[in-house]
Design a protein around this motif. Structure first.
Motif, PDB file in Angstrom:
ATOM      1  N   LYS A 119       0.862  -1.179   0.000  1.00 44.15           N
ATOM      2  CA  LYS A 119       0.000   0.000   0.000  1.00 44.15           C
ATOM      3  C   LYS A 119       0.899   1.230   0.000  1.00 44.15           C
ATOM      4  CE  LYS A 119      -4.029  -0.339   1.061  1.00 44.15           C
ATOM      5  NZ  LYS A 119      -5.229  -0.314   0.247  1.00 44.15           N
ATOM      6  N   GLU A 120       1.433   1.608  -1.159  1.00 42.97           N
ATOM      7  CA  GLU A 120       2.333   2.756  -1.256  1.00 42.97           C
ATOM      8  C   GLU A 120       1.628   4.020  -0.826  1.00 42.97           C
ATOM      9  OE1 GLU A 120       4.951   3.177  -4.592  1.00 42.97           O
ATOM     10  OE2 GLU A 120       4.559   1.095  -5.158  1.00 42.97           O
ATOM     11  N   GLY A 121       2.332   4.863  -0.068  1.00 41.60           N
ATOM     12  CA  GLY A 121       1.787   6.137   0.381  1.00 41.60           C
ATOM     13  C   GLY A 121       0.937   6.037   1.633  1.00 41.60           C
ATOM     14  N   PHE A 122       0.721   4.848   2.153  1.00 40.84           N
ATOM     15  CA  PHE A 122      -0.122   4.663   3.334  1.00 40.84           C
ATOM     16  C   PHE A 122       0.735   4.645   4.588  1.00 40.84           C
ATOM     17  CE2 PHE A 122      -2.504   2.399   6.532  1.00 40.84           C
ATOM     18  CZ  PHE A 122      -3.776   2.909   6.391  1.00 40.84           C
ATOM     19  N   GLY A 123       0.572   5.651   5.467  1.00 39.91           N
ATOM     20  CA  GLY A 123       1.284   5.667   6.736  1.00 39.91           C
ATOM     21  C   GLY A 123       2.748   6.020   6.637  1.00 39.91           C
TER      22      GLY A 123
END
Length: 48
Positions: free
Chosen positions: A41-45
């Motif tokens: 999940k790129e860009g998540f958290g």
């Protein structure tokens, strides 16, 4: 991404691992509860 990249099953109820939560993962990922595939999940958290 609501489905697994590997088996196309729903990721609902699967486990989310945040960046660096398991020690060396630069990206968050969801481990599919059906097949075990780690869906990134790129860009998540992540920090900017």
């Amino acid at each position: 991404m609501n489905t697994c990249e590997s088996c196309q099953s729903s990721l609902s109820g699967s486990d989310l691992t945040l960046p660096w939560e398991d020690g060396d993962n630069a990206y968050a990922y969801v481990t599919c509860r059906h097949c075990g595939h780690e869906n990134i999940k790129e860009g998540f958290g992540e920090d900017d």
